[in-house]
Design a protein around this motif. Structure first.
Motif: not given
Length: 400
Positions: A105, A108, A158
């Motif tokens: 995460v 990302q 996420a």
């Protein structure tokens, strides 16, 4: 495509635990593909980079004076640095556990990131604590609080999330969750086919439960449902196979309910014996208080047997009344009713078994891996376009 896969993995992982089977199968099959350059990042006893069969294994040492139990803060930093050095096309964390999911995460913005949620730890841990001794239970409340908070953060942040049943997708969705993909767990049909085609030898149990013997798996619910079944069918036989902390309690419960002549406890059941039970039985029971499509659902379908599963097993592959039956979790009377229905109606039982077997090819591991690769490709395209995937509106069906 270069894939950085973050997970807990070692060659000596317990082969009979569901998530370990999943991780091992996915690694093996991704590594065998010509279109995937797989880099596996795990924690271990030493820092190392190894070329293994079809993939590169990056091992990060988790020890050291600043590494607290369960947390390993320095490993998270090194995991992020390792991913950056690899420069992957996509980062994939297997499970919502720290630090793998946390790293995915955090990365990302730089790389397309995907997290596979094997379950919801916050829901599961309450059941596992019931099997823990007092000291371990106390430590669990201390240390697992961090895991739970991390899991909540990961599930809400996420950009791409994989779950194995639509009902799990509904539970984890938040206003800030990214795209949710439903990918059912895999089954190795090529390995199972010789077992499926073998004729049943001799007589076996009519009802089969083979799983870990914990409160979460619910074998005691099955036992509580059996007295009424035995009253209607005195010669009925049930197998409760497996090992676990609940085993002594289950044996006492069977004795107290007068079921000693009707229930066998074979202990650990090797695959070959388990498959023999599946060939011989009339039905498979999955009475979990909480689970995410456990492997008996798929195995029963492969052997053409109907499943009686609890709704809290999240049995997304079971169509109620078509390939099996679903009862309300912890409702022993409801389970008894479903078992009696299948015992009373041979035609319905066989029809459901055939319907389950006809669909089992959808869950063959090659198809599951193809689905993952498609998700990878789609996530990479979206990330290159610079747009975060829109969350499905409340009530919408997750992507299949």
């Amino acid at each position: 495509m270069k894939v950085a896969l973050l997970c807990e993995y070692s060659r000596d992982m317990g082969a009979y635990q569901g998530s370990n089977i999943y991780i091992t199968e996915l690694i093996t099959r991704l590594a065998g593909r010509d279109d995937i350059d797989l880099h596996l990042i795990t924690m271990g006893r030493e820092n190392a980079v190894r070329q293994e069969e079809g993939f590169t294994h990056h091992i990060l040492r988790k020890g050291g004076p600043l590494s607290l139990p369960y947390l390993h803060p320095l490993v998270l930093v090194r995991m992020v640095k390792t991913v950056r050095a690899i420069r992957p096309d996509i980062v994939h964390a297997l499970s919502t556990r720290y630090p793998c999911s946390t790293a995915a995460v955090l990365l990302q913005n730089d790389y397309p990131s995907l997290v596979t949620a094997f379950g919801i730890f916050e829901r599961e841990i309450a059941h596992y604590r019931e099997d823990m001794p007092p000291l371990e239970r106390t430590l669990s409340h201390i240390f697992h609080t961090f895991f739970i908070r991390n899991e909540r953060w990961v599930l809400s942040r996420a950009p791409e999330l994989v779950v194995d049943a639509p009902s799990i997708g509904d539970l984890v969705r938040t206003p800030t969750t990214g795209r949710i993909h439903v990918v059912a767990a895999g089954l190795d049909l090529e390995r199972l086919r010789p077992q499926i085609l073998s004729p049943p030898a001799g007589e076996g149990p009519d009802i089969v439960f083979i799983n870990t013997l914990t409160r979460l798996k619910g074998a005691d619910i099955l036992l509580s449902a059996l007295p009424g079944v035995v009253e209607a069918y005195p010669g009925i036989r049930a197998c409760i196979g497996g090992r676990g902390p609940q085993a002594p309690e289950l044996r006492r419960l069977a004795r107290d309910l007068g079921l000693e002549a009707n229930v066998i406890f074979p202990g650990f059941v090797p695959d070959e014996e388990k498959y023999r039970y599946y060939r011989q039985c009339r039905m498979v029971v999955v009475p979990s208080r909480w689970d995410c499509q456990p492997s008996p659902l798929f195995e029963a379908a492969a052997f053409g047997k109907p499943v009686v599963a609890s709704d809290m097993a999240h049995p997304g592959i079971v169509e109620d009344g078509v390939t099996g039956l679903i009862f309300r979790s912890d409702d022993a009377a409801g389970l008894e009713e479903k078992i009696l229905f299948l015992l009373d109606d041979d035609a319905a039982r066989e029809r459901m078994g055939r319907a389950a077997a006809a669909r089992v090819g959808e869950y063959d591991w090659p198809r599951v891996v193809d689905r993952y690769v498609t998700i990878y490709q789609d996530a990479v395209r979206e990330h290159r376009r610079g747009g975060k995937r829109a969350t499905a509106p409340a009530g919408a069906s997750p992507e299949r």
